[in-house]
Design a protein around this motif. Structure first.
Motif, PDB file in Angstrom:
ATOM      1  N   LEU A 187     -16.976  -8.298  -1.530  1.00  0.00           N
ATOM      2  CA  LEU A 187     -17.103  -6.999  -2.209  1.00  0.00           C
ATOM      3  C   LEU A 187     -15.774  -6.256  -2.283  1.00  0.00           C
ATOM      4  CD1 LEU A 187     -20.447  -5.301  -1.064  1.00  0.00           C
ATOM      5  CD2 LEU A 187     -19.739  -5.843  -3.398  1.00  0.00           C
ATOM      6  N   VAL A 188     -14.936  -6.425  -1.267  1.00  0.00           N
ATOM      7  CA  VAL A 188     -13.593  -5.832  -1.268  1.00  0.00           C
ATOM      8  C   VAL A 188     -12.602  -6.937  -0.929  1.00  0.00           C
ATOM      9  CG1 VAL A 188     -14.531  -3.605  -0.538  1.00  0.00           C
ATOM     10  CG2 VAL A 188     -13.613  -5.165   1.169  1.00  0.00           C
ATOM     11  N   PRO A 189     -11.327  -6.782  -1.318  1.00  0.00           N
ATOM     12  CA  PRO A 189     -10.349  -7.838  -1.046  1.00  0.00           C
ATOM     13  C   PRO A 189     -10.223  -8.183   0.435  1.00  0.00           C
ATOM     14  CG  PRO A 189      -9.477  -6.275  -2.638  1.00  0.00           C
ATOM     15  CD  PRO A 189     -10.756  -5.693  -2.138  1.00  0.00           C
ATOM     16  N   ASP A 190     -10.241  -7.166   1.309  1.00  0.00           N
ATOM     17  CA  ASP A 190     -10.122  -7.399   2.746  1.00  0.00           C
ATOM     18  C   ASP A 190     -10.580  -6.128   3.465  1.00  0.00           C
ATOM     19  OD1 ASP A 190      -9.472  -7.911   5.358  1.00  0.00           O
ATOM     20  OD2 ASP A 190      -7.401  -8.530   4.971  1.00  0.00           O
ATOM     21  N   PRO A 191     -11.641  -6.197   4.287  1.00  0.00           N
ATOM     22  CA  PRO A 191     -12.106  -4.999   4.984  1.00  0.00           C
ATOM     23  C   PRO A 191     -11.071  -4.385   5.919  1.00  0.00           C
ATOM     24  CG  PRO A 191     -13.775  -6.737   5.086  1.00  0.00           C
ATOM     25  CD  PRO A 191     -12.518  -7.363   4.554  1.00  0.00           C
ATOM     26  N   VAL A 192     -10.050  -5.131   6.283  1.00  0.00           N
ATOM     27  CA  VAL A 192      -9.003  -4.593   7.154  1.00  0.00           C
ATOM     28  C   VAL A 192      -8.180  -3.557   6.405  1.00  0.00           C
ATOM     29  CG1 VAL A 192      -6.912  -5.126   8.463  1.00  0.00           C
ATOM     30  CG2 VAL A 192      -8.900  -6.636   8.609  1.00  0.00           C
ATOM     31  N   THR A 193      -7.826  -3.849   5.161  1.00  0.00           N
ATOM     32  CA  THR A 193      -7.094  -2.881   4.336  1.00  0.00           C
ATOM     33  C   THR A 193      -7.134  -3.314   2.881  1.00  0.00           C
ATOM     34  OG1 THR A 193      -4.988  -1.734   3.977  1.00  0.00           O
ATOM     35  CG2 THR A 193      -4.867  -4.017   4.739  1.00  0.00           C
ATOM     36  N   TRP A 194      -7.387  -2.346   1.993  1.00  0.00           N
ATOM     37  CA  TRP A 194      -7.351  -2.610   0.554  1.00  0.00           C
ATOM     38  C   TRP A 194      -7.172  -1.287  -0.171  1.00  0.00           C
ATOM     39  CZ3 TRP A 194     -11.378  -1.194  -3.032  1.00  0.00           C
ATOM     40  CH2 TRP A 194     -12.504  -0.594  -2.426  1.00  0.00           C
ATOM     41  N   GLU A 195      -6.820  -1.348  -1.449  1.00  0.00           N
ATOM     42  CA  GLU A 195      -6.572  -0.131  -2.226  1.00  0.00           C
ATOM     43  C   GLU A 195      -7.294  -0.169  -3.555  1.00  0.00           C
ATOM     44  OE1 GLU A 195      -2.519   1.002  -2.752  1.00  0.00           O
ATOM     45  OE2 GLU A 195      -1.959   0.607  -0.655  1.00  0.00           O
ATOM     46  N   ALA A 196      -7.663   1.031  -4.041  1.00  0.00           N
ATOM     47  CA  ALA A 196      -8.242   1.172  -5.374  1.00  0.00           C
ATOM     48  C   ALA A 196      -8.114   2.626  -5.807  1.00  0.00           C
ATOM     49  CB  ALA A 196      -9.715   0.750  -5.378  1.00  0.00           C
ATOM     50  N   ARG A 197      -7.711   2.851  -7.044  1.00  0.00           N
ATOM     51  CA  ARG A 197      -7.656   4.193  -7.642  1.00  0.00           C
ATOM     52  C   ARG A 197      -6.871   5.180  -6.783  1.00  0.00           C
ATOM     53  NH1 ARG A 197     -13.599   6.019  -9.125  1.00  0.00           N
ATOM     54  NH2 ARG A 197     -12.394   7.771  -9.980  1.00  0.00           N
ATOM     55  N   GLY A 198      -5.753   4.725  -6.244  1.00  0.00           N
ATOM     56  CA  GLY A 198      -4.895   5.618  -5.484  1.00  0.00           C
ATOM     57  C   GLY A 198      -5.395   5.932  -4.091  1.00  0.00           C
ATOM     58  N   VAL A 199      -6.365   5.164  -3.603  1.00  0.00           N
ATOM     59  CA  VAL A 199      -6.906   5.369  -2.260  1.00  0.00           C
ATOM     60  C   VAL A 199      -6.802   4.066  -1.476  1.00  0.00           C
ATOM     61  CG1 VAL A 199      -8.938   5.995  -0.894  1.00  0.00           C
ATOM     62  CG2 VAL A 199      -8.511   7.122  -3.089  1.00  0.00           C
ATOM     63  N   ARG A 200      -6.292   4.167  -0.251  1.00  0.00           N
ATOM     64  CA  ARG A 200      -6.225   3.015   0.651  1.00  0.00           C
ATOM     65  C   ARG A 200      -7.357   3.117   1.671  1.00  0.00           C
ATOM     66  NH1 ARG A 200      -1.120   3.320   3.720  1.00  0.00           N
ATOM     67  NH2 ARG A 200      -0.200   2.408   1.836  1.00  0.00           N
ATOM     68  N   PHE A 201      -8.076   2.023   1.862  1.00  0.00           N
ATOM     69  CA  PHE A 201      -9.128   1.925   2.871  1.00  0.00           C
ATOM     70  C   PHE A 201      -8.645   0.966   3.953  1.00  0.00           C
ATOM     71  CE2 PHE A 201     -10.918   2.647  -1.321  1.00  0.00           C
ATOM     72  CZ  PHE A 201     -11.766   3.726  -1.123  1.00  0.00           C
ATOM     73  N   ARG A 202      -8.647   1.432   5.199  1.00  0.00           N
ATOM     74  CA  ARG A 202      -8.123   0.571   6.260  1.00  0.00           C
ATOM     75  C   ARG A 202      -8.796   0.870   7.594  1.00  0.00           C
ATOM     76  NH1 ARG A 202      -4.843   3.233   9.758  1.00  0.00           N
ATOM     77  NH2 ARG A 202      -3.823   5.176   9.068  1.00  0.00           N
ATOM     78  N   LEU A 203      -8.792  -0.141   8.473  1.00  0.00           N
ATOM     79  CA  LEU A 203      -9.223   0.070   9.844  1.00  0.00           C
ATOM     80  C   LEU A 203      -8.230   0.964  10.560  1.00  0.00           C
ATOM     81  CD1 LEU A 203     -10.264  -3.548  10.945  1.00  0.00           C
ATOM     82  CD2 LEU A 203     -11.795  -1.580  10.714  1.00  0.00           C
ATOM     83  N   VAL A 204      -8.701   1.708  11.563  1.00  0.00           N
ATOM     84  CA  VAL A 204      -7.749   2.462  12.375  1.00  0.00           C
ATOM     85  C   VAL A 204      -6.795   1.479  13.037  1.00  0.00           C
ATOM     86  CG1 VAL A 204      -9.378   4.345  12.790  1.00  0.00           C
ATOM     87  CG2 VAL A 204      -9.247   2.463  14.415  1.00  0.00           C
ATOM     88  N   ARG A 205      -5.566   1.886  13.177  1.00  0.00           N
ATOM     89  CA  ARG A 205      -4.549   0.994  13.748  1.00  0.00           C
ATOM     90  C   ARG A 205      -4.799   0.761  15.236  1.00  0.00           C
ATOM     91  NH1 ARG A 205      -1.406   4.622  10.605  1.00  0.00           N
ATOM     92  NH2 ARG A 205      -0.589   3.632   8.717  1.00  0.00           N
ATOM     93  N   ARG A 206      -4.494  -0.461  15.682  1.00  0.00           N
ATOM     94  CA  ARG A 206      -4.635  -0.803  17.098  1.00  0.00           C
ATOM     95  C   ARG A 206      -3.441  -1.648  17.520  1.00  0.00           C
ATOM     96  NH1 ARG A 206      -9.950  -3.940  17.609  1.00  0.00           N
ATOM     97  NH2 ARG A 206      -9.596  -3.732  19.846  1.00  0.00           N
ATOM     98  N   GLU A 207      -3.204  -1.664  18.826  1.00  0.00           N
ATOM     99  CA  GLU A 207      -2.139  -2.490  19.353  1.00  0.00           C
ATOM    100  C   GLU A 207      -2.440  -3.953  19.056  1.00  0.00           C
ATOM    101  OE1 GLU A 207      -2.011  -1.673  23.485  1.00  0.00           O
ATOM    102  OE2 GLU A 207      -1.351   0.402  23.256  1.00  0.00           O
ATOM    103  N   GLU A 208      -1.402  -4.703  18.742  1.00  0.00           N
ATOM    104  CA  GLU A 208      -1.578  -6.124  18.434  1.00  0.00           C
ATOM    105  C   GLU A 208      -0.950  -6.986  19.518  1.00  0.00           C
ATOM    106  OE1 GLU A 208      -0.406  -7.361  14.600  1.00  0.00           O
ATOM    107  OE2 GLU A 208      -1.617  -5.877  13.527  1.00  0.00           O
ATOM    108  N   VAL A 209      -1.646  -8.048  19.864  1.00  0.00           N
ATOM    109  CA  VAL A 209      -1.144  -9.058  20.794  1.00  0.00           C
ATOM    110  C   VAL A 209      -1.186 -10.390  20.072  1.00  0.00           C
ATOM    111  CG1 VAL A 209      -1.458 -10.213  23.002  1.00  0.00           C
ATOM    112  CG2 VAL A 209      -1.976  -7.768  22.788  1.00  0.00           C
ATOM    113  N   ASP A 210      -0.003 -10.967  19.821  1.00  0.00           N
ATOM    114  CA  ASP A 210       0.101 -12.223  19.067  1.00  0.00           C
ATOM    115  C   ASP A 210      -0.600 -12.118  17.713  1.00  0.00           C
ATOM    116  OD1 ASP A 210       1.509 -13.426  21.152  1.00  0.00           O
ATOM    117  OD2 ASP A 210      -0.337 -14.080  22.143  1.00  0.00           O
ATOM    118  N   GLY A 211      -0.425 -10.971  17.067  1.00  0.00           N
ATOM    119  CA  GLY A 211      -0.985 -10.773  15.739  1.00  0.00           C
ATOM    120  C   GLY A 211      -2.457 -10.446  15.704  1.00  0.00           C
TER     121      GLY A 211
END
Length: 373
Positions: A187-211
């Motif tokens: 339904l969306v390109p990627d639930p982690v982050t995607w954009e449409a009509r000047g709006v970005r939809f993304r998960l809240v940022r979190r610390e990453e360990v090995d990506g």
């Protein structure tokens, strides 16, 4: 993310209940023991029987009970059990210091009791709840404390008791669910982050360990979620200001809490950046939870969905809903649930229906304002 420094309730029932509770001989009142598996099992059984009788099916489990009585919630909650002469739990009241001026209250009485005994248990729970409302209202320095309790739409016994205790039915809520198909992961390109009509939809940022996002979330992102929801719900029914610490502490109590179910929507168009110091402007937020199933696939639930008035009409709410559905599909879940105000003036119900949500059952809000002596 500070949480309340101390419990504003009175933990000793004898301090808030009048002498002579009027229960049958040998019956008693006391707080539950969260470390006693027998107490937890008894409360699960009591709550499931209540749901079965009032709604037609049961969903309560150990986690449902533990969020009310465990040490996790001790700073914002208090509980009272009514036991018969054998020590069996026959009624349960729970209060939650939800936000300034708003105390949530749960009221459960065994369905197999004789009518007069059941009513007396109910009256004891109401007396205790009102006393706790005065305690928490006084601690917050308020002249009046609201008790906010709920009932299933078809529960005539509960309705009768609430009306007799001076509560007023003030709202209906549609509990909606939408099936999810595996193909909807696209339904969306990627639930982690995607954009449409000047709006970005993304998960809240979190610390990453090995990506891999495994660490705690970014506090600034959590504050942005809180600020968006506070702003979006300012004019909604019974909205009460909740501090950032109270907000995060309460949501983390939910058994289905997952940091990777929190999304932000940000305007990234030039106009928004110009008015926001060159950075994306938070304009919407969705907080989801994980619904575990006893058998069959799990589900997801939309705990909060809010869009600031300045961003409405840009497809923000629809984008967030498409994101949570795609995320659920990618996780192999079969449904997404949510709650909507049946009297909302925002037209949210129309959006939900157009996107496949249907009402599964109806609940009600009942309120009573208690003067704080």
């Amino acid at each position: 993310m500070a949480i309340p420094a101390e419990n504003r309730f009175e933990s000793d029932p004898d301090e808030v209940l009048p002498d002579g509770h009027g229960l049958p001989d040998g019956w008693s009142v006391a707080a539950p023991d969260p470390g006693d598996p027998a107490d937890v099992a008894a409360l699960v059984h009591l709550l499931r029987a209540h749901e079965e009788a009032a709604r037609g099916w049961a969903s309560a489990d150990d986690d449902t009970v533990l969020v009310e009585i465990s040490e996790v919630g001790v700073r914002t909650r208090e509980n009272l059990l009514v036991r018969d002469r054998r020590g069996d739990v026959r009624a349960w009241g729970s209060v939650h210091d939800r936000a300034a001026g708003r105390m949530l209250y749960s009221h459960v009485v065994a369905r197999d009791l004789r009518d007069d005994v059941a009513q007396r248990c109910s009256e004891v729970l109401f007396a205790w709840a009102e006393a706790q409302a005065r305690e928490v209202g006084a601690a917050r320095g308020l002249p009046v404390q609201q008790i906010d309790t709920g009932a299933f739409a078809g529960d005539d016994r509960q309705h009768r008791w609430l009306a007799a205790a001076g509560f007023e039915r003030v709202r209906e809520w549609w509990q909606m669910s939408r099936p999810v198909e595996a193909a909807e992961a696209d339904l969306v390109p990627d639930p982690v982050t995607w954009e449409a009509r000047g709006v970005r939809f993304r998960l809240v940022r979190r610390e990453e360990v090995d990506g891999v996002r495994t660490g705690m979330p970014d506090v600034d992102d959590l504050r942005a979620v809180h600020e968006v929801l506070e702003g979006a719900f300012t004019d909604h029914f019974n909205s009460r200001e909740e501090t950032f610490g109270e907000f995060v502490h309460r949501l983390r109590e939910d058994p289905g809490h997952r940091w990777d179910h929190w999304w932000l929507a940000e305007r990234v168009d030039d106009e928004a950046r110009a008015g926001h110091g060159g950075t994306p402007e938070p304009c919407g937020a969705l907080v989801g939870t994980h619904l575990e199933s006893e058998d069959g696939p799990d589900g997801s639930y939309v705990e909060y969905l809010g869009v600031l008035a300045s961003a409405r009409g840009r497809g923000v709410a629809k984008g967030l809903l498409r994101t949570v559905v795609a995320d659920a599909a990618a996780r192999g879940r079969d449904r997404v649930g949510l709650e909507v105000d049946a009297s909302s003036s925002t037209g949210a119900d129309g959006l939900y229906v157009s996107m496949g949500w249907q009402t599964r059952y109806v609940t009600e809000s009942w309120h009573k304002d208690v003067p704080v002596e």
